[in-house]
Motif scaffolding. Structure first.
Motif, PDB file in Angstrom:
ATOM      1  N   PHE A 195       0.796  -1.231   0.000  1.00 35.42           N
ATOM      2  CA  PHE A 195       0.000   0.000   0.000  1.00 35.42           C
ATOM      3  C   PHE A 195       0.827   1.279   0.000  1.00 35.42           C
ATOM      4  CE2 PHE A 195       0.415  -1.682   4.314  1.00 35.42           C
ATOM      5  CZ  PHE A 195       0.898  -0.596   5.032  1.00 35.42           C
ATOM      6  N   GLU A 196       2.102   1.227   0.369  1.00 35.81           N
ATOM      7  CA  GLU A 196       2.934   2.431   0.389  1.00 35.81           C
ATOM      8  C   GLU A 196       3.603   2.573  -0.982  1.00 35.81           C
ATOM      9  OE1 GLU A 196       4.248   2.869   5.021  1.00 35.81           O
ATOM     10  OE2 GLU A 196       5.036   1.134   3.941  1.00 35.81           O
ATOM     11  N   PRO A 271      -5.201  14.026  -0.376  1.00 39.37           N
ATOM     12  CA  PRO A 271      -6.017  12.984  -1.004  1.00 39.37           C
ATOM     13  C   PRO A 271      -5.231  11.804  -1.573  1.00 39.37           C
ATOM     14  CG  PRO A 271      -5.969  14.992  -2.346  1.00 39.37           C
ATOM     15  CD  PRO A 271      -5.389  15.341  -1.015  1.00 39.37           C
ATOM     16  N   GLU A 274      -4.271   9.896   2.118  1.00 41.84           N
ATOM     17  CA  GLU A 274      -5.253   9.579   3.157  1.00 41.84           C
ATOM     18  C   GLU A 274      -5.852   8.177   3.017  1.00 41.84           C
ATOM     19  OE1 GLU A 274      -7.870  12.921   3.056  1.00 41.84           O
ATOM     20  OE2 GLU A 274      -6.462  14.224   4.131  1.00 41.84           O
ATOM     21  N   PRO A 275      -6.007   7.625   1.787  1.00 48.35           N
ATOM     22  CA  PRO A 275      -6.528   6.252   1.685  1.00 48.35           C
ATOM     23  C   PRO A 275      -5.645   5.190   2.340  1.00 48.35           C
ATOM     24  CG  PRO A 275      -6.813   7.389  -0.403  1.00 48.35           C
ATOM     25  CD  PRO A 275      -5.949   8.277   0.457  1.00 48.35           C
ATOM     26  N   ILE A 276      -4.354   5.475   2.535  1.00 46.49           N
ATOM     27  CA  ILE A 276      -3.492   4.452   3.148  1.00 46.49           C
ATOM     28  C   ILE A 276      -3.336   4.655   4.652  1.00 46.49           C
ATOM     29  CG2 ILE A 276      -2.243   4.236   0.957  1.00 46.49           C
ATOM     30  CD1 ILE A 276       0.219   5.414   2.428  1.00 46.49           C
ATOM     31  N   PRO A 278      -5.579   3.864   7.086  1.00 45.88           N
ATOM     32  CA  PRO A 278      -5.968   2.653   7.830  1.00 45.88           C
ATOM     33  C   PRO A 278      -4.951   1.516   7.775  1.00 45.88           C
ATOM     34  CG  PRO A 278      -7.860   3.564   6.679  1.00 45.88           C
ATOM     35  CD  PRO A 278      -6.656   4.322   6.185  1.00 45.88           C
ATOM     36  N   ARG A 301      -5.813  14.282   9.562  1.00 48.41           N
ATOM     37  CA  ARG A 301      -6.627  13.065   9.578  1.00 48.41           C
ATOM     38  C   ARG A 301      -5.835  11.892  10.157  1.00 48.41           C
ATOM     39  NH1 ARG A 301     -11.393  13.746   6.763  1.00 48.41           N
ATOM     40  NH2 ARG A 301     -11.415  15.451   5.226  1.00 48.41           N
TER      41      ARG A 301
END
Length: 330
Positions: A195-196, A271, A274-276, A278, A301
């Protein structure tokens, strides 16, 4: 790469000289010390007393003074220098921090918000040569091109200028041991998570022939200390390699089995990142760190999410915050 023996230290202090935030009302504890509400005064004729209090500079940048103590000997280095030529040295002056005994400077990567204070530092050390450890790609020309906006070129660090100012520039892609083998600079970080994935296509670098998407920022590196009896203390500038990648890389290099503290920018703002948040927090929680002090580019966030998920470890960062971590007595 063969495991690297990182000498354990008895104490480590990280003083955040520059961060995006300065909050004079933050509280401290046994390991977190905050700058006083007032760190000086300046003339202000519209007050009866003729002066007013001043605080510390906050700017979109990062700089930290790292001091370690081992076998009764204390040594220190500077990790990044903030955004502006003056911010870091102004804060250092107001905090009573001197650079006389500084043994090295390390740049986490070449972005200008981590190298801008080099001019101010050079002005304080004209009479001596200062070792500076960088990745060879730190000199890369970069820019951001956003849809509907003008192209924004980034200021590029100049090797020639730094050498003229007295810095002894050392370029290394691989890990380095500093301060009597008690501080590790990771060099290039292995990218192992799914994910990174780095920077979006708007972040570009000059290849020598053309502008191309620069996702990895391959010069990104972190600083690692092994606190005796507790585990690794990991300090990042922006964490462009990914916070989880960096921690995994540090644990693998040193063969130390515990993360004690994670400090610095985690680049989870905006943006594209931020999806990563969690999966990053899920992975970091598995390391069970005792202290997490995210700053700079982490984003509000991610700060909220980290504070909720790692409530006992999370500590807010601020210019002037000093973290004092001690080993377990034998």
């Amino acid at each position: 790469m063969d495991p690297i023996h990182l000498e354990p230290v008895d104490e480590v202090a990280i003083t955040i000289l520059v961060d995006n935030v300065y909050d004079a009302l933050l509280g401290g504890d046994e390991r977190t010390r905050r700058a006083p509400f007032s760190v000086g005064a300046e003339p202000a004729p519209h007050f009866e007393e003729g002066e007013s209090f001043v605080g510390l500079v906050a700017e979109h940048g990062f700089s930290a003074l790292v001091t370690i103590k081992r076998l009764g000997h204390t040594s220190s280095l500077l990790f990044d220098t903030g955004l502006s030529p003056t911010g870091m040295v102004v804060n250092a002056d107001r905090l009573g921090v001197r650079f006389d005994d500084l043994q090295a400077v390390v740049l986490s990567h070449g972005h200008f918000d981590h190298a801008g204070g080099l001019a101010g530092l050079a002005g304080r050390r004209r009479a001596s040569t200062m070792p500076m450890l960088v990745h060879p790609e730190v000199w890369t020309r970069r820019r951001v091109v956003l849809p509907g906006s003008e192209m924004q070129p980034f200021p590029t660090v100049s090797k020639k200028a730094l050498r003229q100012e007295g810095f002894d520039v050392v370029e290394r892609r691989v890990p380095s041991l500093l301060l009597d083998e008690s501080v590790l600079i990771t060099g290039e970080v292995d990218r192992t998570t799914e994910f990174e994935r780095g920077m979006p296509p708007s972040h570009q670098a000059w290849t020598g022939e053309r502008w191309a998407h620069d996702a990895k920022i391959i010069d990104d590196q972190a600083l690692v200390v092994n606190l005796r009896g507790h585990g690794l203390v990991v300090l990042t500038g922006c964490g462009h390699a990914g916070a989880v990648n960096i921690v995994r890389h540090a644990l693998r290099l040193t063969q130390v089995d515990r993360l004690h503290a994670l400090v610095g920018g985690l680049h989870l703002s905006g943006p594209a990142f931020e999806p990563i948040i969690p999966p990053t927090i899920t992975a970091l929680a598995q390391f069970a760190p005792s202290l997490v002090v995210p700053g700079h580019c982490t984003g509000w966030r991610a700060q909220h999410a980290l504070a909720a998920a790692l409530a006992s470890a999370w500590v807010p960062s601020s210019s002037g915050t000093s973290l004092h971590l001690e080993s377990t007595p034998a």
